[in-house]
Design a protein around this motif. Structure first.
Motif, PDB file in Angstrom:
ATOM      1  N   LEU A  52       0.823  -1.218   0.000  1.00  0.00           N
ATOM      2  CA  LEU A  52       0.000   0.000   0.000  1.00  0.00           C
ATOM      3  C   LEU A  52       0.857   1.268   0.000  1.00  0.00           C
ATOM      4  O   LEU A  52       0.532   2.254  -0.644  1.00  0.00           O
ATOM      5  CB  LEU A  52      -0.926   0.013   1.217  1.00  0.00           C
ATOM      6  CG  LEU A  52      -2.150  -0.888   1.133  1.00  0.00           C
ATOM      7  CD1 LEU A  52      -2.822  -0.983   2.508  1.00  0.00           C
ATOM      8  CD2 LEU A  52      -3.142  -0.364   0.092  1.00  0.00           C
ATOM      9  N   LYS A  53       1.952   1.247   0.755  1.00  0.00           N
ATOM     10  CA  LYS A  53       2.804   2.436   0.858  1.00  0.00           C
ATOM     11  C   LYS A  53       3.775   2.564  -0.312  1.00  0.00           C
ATOM     12  O   LYS A  53       4.409   3.592  -0.474  1.00  0.00           O
ATOM     13  CB  LYS A  53       3.646   2.373   2.150  1.00  0.00           C
ATOM     14  CG  LYS A  53       2.934   2.846   3.386  1.00  0.00           C
ATOM     15  CD  LYS A  53       3.915   2.857   4.558  1.00  0.00           C
ATOM     16  CE  LYS A  53       5.060   3.828   4.407  1.00  0.00           C
ATOM     17  NZ  LYS A  53       4.892   5.141   5.005  1.00  0.00           N
ATOM     18  N   ASN A  54       3.916   1.458  -1.076  1.00  0.00           N
ATOM     19  CA  ASN A  54       4.966   1.381  -2.088  1.00  0.00           C
ATOM     20  C   ASN A  54       6.330   1.593  -1.410  1.00  0.00           C
ATOM     21  O   ASN A  54       7.184   2.344  -1.904  1.00  0.00           O
ATOM     22  CB  ASN A  54       4.743   2.413  -3.190  1.00  0.00           C
ATOM     23  CG  ASN A  54       5.596   2.118  -4.403  1.00  0.00           C
ATOM     24  OD1 ASN A  54       5.949   0.961  -4.633  1.00  0.00           O
ATOM     25  ND2 ASN A  54       5.953   3.157  -5.147  1.00  0.00           N
ATOM     26  N   PRO A 138       4.349   1.885  10.098  1.00  0.00           N
ATOM     27  CA  PRO A 138       5.048   3.063   9.588  1.00  0.00           C
ATOM     28  C   PRO A 138       4.057   4.214   9.511  1.00  0.00           C
ATOM     29  O   PRO A 138       2.861   4.018   9.731  1.00  0.00           O
ATOM     30  CB  PRO A 138       5.473   2.639   8.192  1.00  0.00           C
ATOM     31  CG  PRO A 138       4.377   1.705   7.751  1.00  0.00           C
ATOM     32  CD  PRO A 138       3.891   0.994   9.008  1.00  0.00           C
ATOM     33  N   SER A 139       4.528   5.403   9.229  1.00  0.00           N
ATOM     34  CA  SER A 139       3.618   6.514   9.000  1.00  0.00           C
ATOM     35  C   SER A 139       2.691   6.150   7.836  1.00  0.00           C
ATOM     36  O   SER A 139       3.108   5.514   6.870  1.00  0.00           O
ATOM     37  CB  SER A 139       4.397   7.786   8.691  1.00  0.00           C
ATOM     38  OG  SER A 139       5.327   7.565   7.646  1.00  0.00           O
ATOM     39  N   ALA A 140       1.410   6.550   7.949  1.00  0.00           N
ATOM     40  CA  ALA A 140       0.383   6.087   7.005  1.00  0.00           C
ATOM     41  C   ALA A 140       0.306   6.974   5.763  1.00  0.00           C
ATOM     42  O   ALA A 140      -0.704   7.621   5.494  1.00  0.00           O
ATOM     43  CB  ALA A 140      -0.975   6.013   7.707  1.00  0.00           C
ATOM     44  N   ASN A 141       1.409   7.006   5.016  1.00  0.00           N
ATOM     45  CA  ASN A 141       1.457   7.786   3.781  1.00  0.00           C
ATOM     46  C   ASN A 141       2.207   6.972   2.734  1.00  0.00           C
ATOM     47  O   ASN A 141       2.942   6.043   3.073  1.00  0.00           O
ATOM     48  CB  ASN A 141       2.225   9.102   4.010  1.00  0.00           C
ATOM     49  CG  ASN A 141       3.589   8.851   4.642  1.00  0.00           C
ATOM     50  OD1 ASN A 141       3.703   8.703   5.864  1.00  0.00           O
ATOM     51  ND2 ASN A 141       4.624   8.743   3.816  1.00  0.00           N
ATOM     52  N   ARG A 142       2.024   7.319   1.442  1.00  0.00           N
ATOM     53  CA  ARG A 142       2.829   6.706   0.395  1.00  0.00           C
ATOM     54  C   ARG A 142       4.295   6.974   0.709  1.00  0.00           C
ATOM     55  O   ARG A 142       4.642   8.036   1.233  1.00  0.00           O
ATOM     56  CB  ARG A 142       2.507   7.330  -0.973  1.00  0.00           C
ATOM     57  CG  ARG A 142       1.132   7.004  -1.486  1.00  0.00           C
ATOM     58  CD  ARG A 142       1.048   5.672  -2.170  1.00  0.00           C
ATOM     59  NE  ARG A 142       1.755   5.632  -3.441  1.00  0.00           N
ATOM     60  CZ  ARG A 142       1.779   4.550  -4.231  1.00  0.00           C
ATOM     61  NH1 ARG A 142       1.158   3.449  -3.859  1.00  0.00           N
ATOM     62  NH2 ARG A 142       2.432   4.582  -5.369  1.00  0.00           N
ATOM     63  N   ILE A 146       4.451  13.182   2.475  1.00  0.00           N
ATOM     64  CA  ILE A 146       4.390  13.875   3.763  1.00  0.00           C
ATOM     65  C   ILE A 146       3.616  12.999   4.744  1.00  0.00           C
ATOM     66  O   ILE A 146       2.560  12.462   4.414  1.00  0.00           O
ATOM     67  CB  ILE A 146       3.646  15.224   3.610  1.00  0.00           C
ATOM     68  CG1 ILE A 146       4.256  16.061   2.484  1.00  0.00           C
ATOM     69  CG2 ILE A 146       3.676  16.002   4.925  1.00  0.00           C
ATOM     70  CD1 ILE A 146       3.378  17.229   2.054  1.00  0.00           C
ATOM     71  N   SER A 147       4.114  12.877   5.966  1.00  0.00           N
ATOM     72  CA  SER A 147       3.425  12.054   6.954  1.00  0.00           C
ATOM     73  C   SER A 147       2.081  12.672   7.332  1.00  0.00           C
ATOM     74  O   SER A 147       1.935  13.888   7.354  1.00  0.00           O
ATOM     75  CB  SER A 147       4.289  11.904   8.205  1.00  0.00           C
ATOM     76  OG  SER A 147       5.444  11.163   7.913  1.00  0.00           O
ATOM     77  N   PRO A 148       1.084  11.819   7.643  1.00  0.00           N
ATOM     78  CA  PRO A 148      -0.263  12.305   7.954  1.00  0.00           C
ATOM     79  C   PRO A 148      -0.421  12.681   9.423  1.00  0.00           C
ATOM     80  O   PRO A 148      -0.008  11.929  10.303  1.00  0.00           O
ATOM     81  CB  PRO A 148      -1.154  11.112   7.622  1.00  0.00           C
ATOM     82  CG  PRO A 148      -0.275   9.923   7.848  1.00  0.00           C
ATOM     83  CD  PRO A 148       1.150  10.352   7.592  1.00  0.00           C
ATOM     84  N   ARG A 227      15.613  11.752  -0.080  1.00  0.00           N
ATOM     85  CA  ARG A 227      14.355  12.397  -0.391  1.00  0.00           C
ATOM     86  C   ARG A 227      13.241  11.680   0.361  1.00  0.00           C
ATOM     87  O   ARG A 227      12.984  10.510   0.161  1.00  0.00           O
ATOM     88  CB  ARG A 227      14.073  12.352  -1.888  1.00  0.00           C
ATOM     89  CG  ARG A 227      12.782  13.058  -2.235  1.00  0.00           C
ATOM     90  CD  ARG A 227      12.591  13.119  -3.735  1.00  0.00           C
ATOM     91  NE  ARG A 227      11.217  13.484  -4.053  1.00  0.00           N
ATOM     92  CZ  ARG A 227      10.786  14.731  -4.057  1.00  0.00           C
ATOM     93  NH1 ARG A 227      11.607  15.709  -3.744  1.00  0.00           N
ATOM     94  NH2 ARG A 227       9.532  14.991  -4.348  1.00  0.00           N
ATOM     95  N   HIS A 228      12.579  12.347   1.228  1.00  0.00           N
ATOM     96  CA  HIS A 228      11.602  11.728   2.112  1.00  0.00           C
ATOM     97  C   HIS A 228      10.720  12.863   2.590  1.00  0.00           C
ATOM     98  O   HIS A 228      11.117  14.014   2.535  1.00  0.00           O
ATOM     99  CB  HIS A 228      12.340  11.114   3.304  1.00  0.00           C
ATOM    100  CG  HIS A 228      11.685   9.866   3.816  1.00  0.00           C
ATOM    101  ND1 HIS A 228      12.293   8.649   3.772  1.00  0.00           N
ATOM    102  CD2 HIS A 228      10.490   9.656   4.394  1.00  0.00           C
ATOM    103  CE1 HIS A 228      11.507   7.745   4.311  1.00  0.00           C
ATOM    104  NE2 HIS A 228      10.399   8.323   4.704  1.00  0.00           N
ATOM    105  N   TYR A 229       9.552  12.565   3.086  1.00  0.00           N
ATOM    106  CA  TYR A 229       8.692  13.602   3.655  1.00  0.00           C
ATOM    107  C   TYR A 229       8.461  14.724   2.646  1.00  0.00           C
ATOM    108  O   TYR A 229       8.428  15.898   3.008  1.00  0.00           O
ATOM    109  CB  TYR A 229       9.333  14.203   4.923  1.00  0.00           C
ATOM    110  CG  TYR A 229       9.808  13.174   5.911  1.00  0.00           C
ATOM    111  CD1 TYR A 229       8.888  12.538   6.745  1.00  0.00           C
ATOM    112  CD2 TYR A 229      11.136  12.824   5.997  1.00  0.00           C
ATOM    113  CE1 TYR A 229       9.318  11.587   7.649  1.00  0.00           C
ATOM    114  CE2 TYR A 229      11.563  11.870   6.908  1.00  0.00           C
ATOM    115  CZ  TYR A 229      10.655  11.255   7.725  1.00  0.00           C
ATOM    116  OH  TYR A 229      11.073  10.314   8.619  1.00  0.00           O
ATOM    117  N   ALA A 230       8.377  14.370   1.372  1.00  0.00           N
ATOM    118  CA  ALA A 230       8.368  15.410   0.347  1.00  0.00           C
ATOM    119  C   ALA A 230       6.982  15.665  -0.223  1.00  0.00           C
ATOM    120  O   ALA A 230       6.217  14.741  -0.458  1.00  0.00           O
ATOM    121  CB  ALA A 230       9.317  15.020  -0.779  1.00  0.00           C
TER     122      ALA A 230
HETATM  123 MG    MG Z   1       7.455   7.578   7.327  1.00  0.00          MG
END
Ligand code: MG
Ligand code: TXA
Length: 320
Positions: A52-54, A138-142, A146-148, A227-230
């Motif tokens: 789901l998160k890829n 993990p944080s529930a985002n792709r 950006i983390s939710p 590159r993260h949280y972008a």
């Molecule tokens: Mg995360």
């Protein structure tokens, strides 16, 4: 199928537990950001998180538990620093990396460690207690998004999550601090909600990792790819955003005292700034601007976690 937001009442918790026991996934609130949870012992459920998160398979997951005893059961050993830090900060926004008990596999770590925390959110704790399961989350985002910090953010990033328990906006709004206790001196793997100073008061010296990470095989903190949280927009971090020239419209993010016309203004207090940062980035990104200009916060330790996230959001490893 698209997902649904549920109130975390008895019925909502029961529905979430049923999904978790059926080896599916559920998004739930924590005090840091929303997590995408699954039974940490189920390969199928954990696989669903990665799908789901890829999320790249090399990036392991934090396992959330309800009690220190449950954490110890998942660890091969429990160092004195783990004992002291857990007593001081759990439930809370601190993740401890320790040696993993041999019977636990499947949370993605290809080494012999496990990341553990007890979240300080009443809904997360109810879900952990009611399910009786350690929850990998993990944080529930792709991946790389950006983390939710709200239930709505989760569904926007991950519309296929079957259920999101709504616990309101996350109070910290930035991820937990991750500390590796398998090294001689505890090593900071990810700056986060809990300040370094608070950790040092308990453990003494803490080693900082090189902030430069390489996308190679050596990954002391696997999730710390550059590159993260972008956001989708190009994010430019500048000492003075007035000096930056951009083509087309741009959103601007700054903090009190560094006011700029037309900008979103966050608090000059790093904790309050962190609490609002992701929501502000979501808002600016959703407004459709191709560029987001961010005024760089002060270079002090109090701003470490915020500066880390902004630096990663600004890093461009691809050419979009
Ligand atoms: Mg995360
Ligand atoms: O605040 C948080 O920590 C949130 C909430 C949901 O608890 N979770 C979160 O998870 O941020 P995630 O997957 O987005 O980030 C987990 C971080 C990653 O940097 C990952 O590489 C690191 O923890 N990690 C997980 N297991 C590890 C391990 N065994 N050794 C080293 N780092 C690990």
């Amino acid at each position: 199928m698209t997902g649904r937001i549920a109130q975390p009442d008895d019925a909502g918790i029961a529905e979430a537990v049923a999904l978790l026991r059926a080896e599916s996934v559920v998004a739930f609130p924590t005090e840091t950001v929303y997590g995408l949870g699954a039974d940490a012992f189920s390969h199928r459920a954990v696989g669903e998180i990665y799908r789901l998160k890829n999320r790249p398979s090399w990036n392991p997951l934090i396992v959330h538990v309800a009690t220190v005893e449950a954490a110890r059961e998942l660890a091969a050993d429990w160092p004195i620093n783990a004992e002291k830090l857990a007593a001081a900060f759990w439930p809370g926004p601190l993740t401890l990396v320790v040696r993993r008990a041999e019977h636990l596999t499947g949370v993605g770590a290809d080494n012999d460690t496990i990341a553990l925390r007890i979240p300080a959110h009443v809904v997360a704790l109810r879900l952990l207690a009611a399910s009786g399961l350690p929850l990998a989350a993990p944080s529930a985002n792709r991946s790389e998004g950006i983390s939710p910090t709200t239930a709505e953010h989760v569904l926007r990033s991950l519309p296929d999550v079957p259920l999101v328990l709504d616990g309101g906006p996350s109070s910290w709004g930035i991820e937990s601090t991750v500390l590796d206790l398998t090294t001689g001196v505890p090593t900071l793997l990810r700056p986060g909600a809990l300040a370094l100073r608070a950790l040092r008061d308990v453990t003494g010296a803490i080693a900082l990792r090189d902030t430069e990470t390489v996308d190679g095989t050596a990954r002391p903190s696997p999730g710390m790819s550059k590159r993260h949280y972008a956001p989708r927009a190009t994010l430019i971090l500048a000492k003075d955003v007035r000096d930056v020239e951009v083509d087309g419209p741009a959103g601007v993010l700054t903090y009190e005292g560094a006011d700029l016309p037309g900008a979103e203004i966050l608090s000059a207090d790093p904790r309050e700034y962190a609490a609002d940062l992701y929501a502000a980035l979501h808002r600016l990104d959703d407004s459709g601007v191709p560029t987001i200009l961010v005024q760089e916060p002060p270079q002090t330790e109090d701003w470490l976690a915020v500066r880390d996230r902004l630096g990663r959001a600004a890093a461009r490893t691809d050419l979009k």
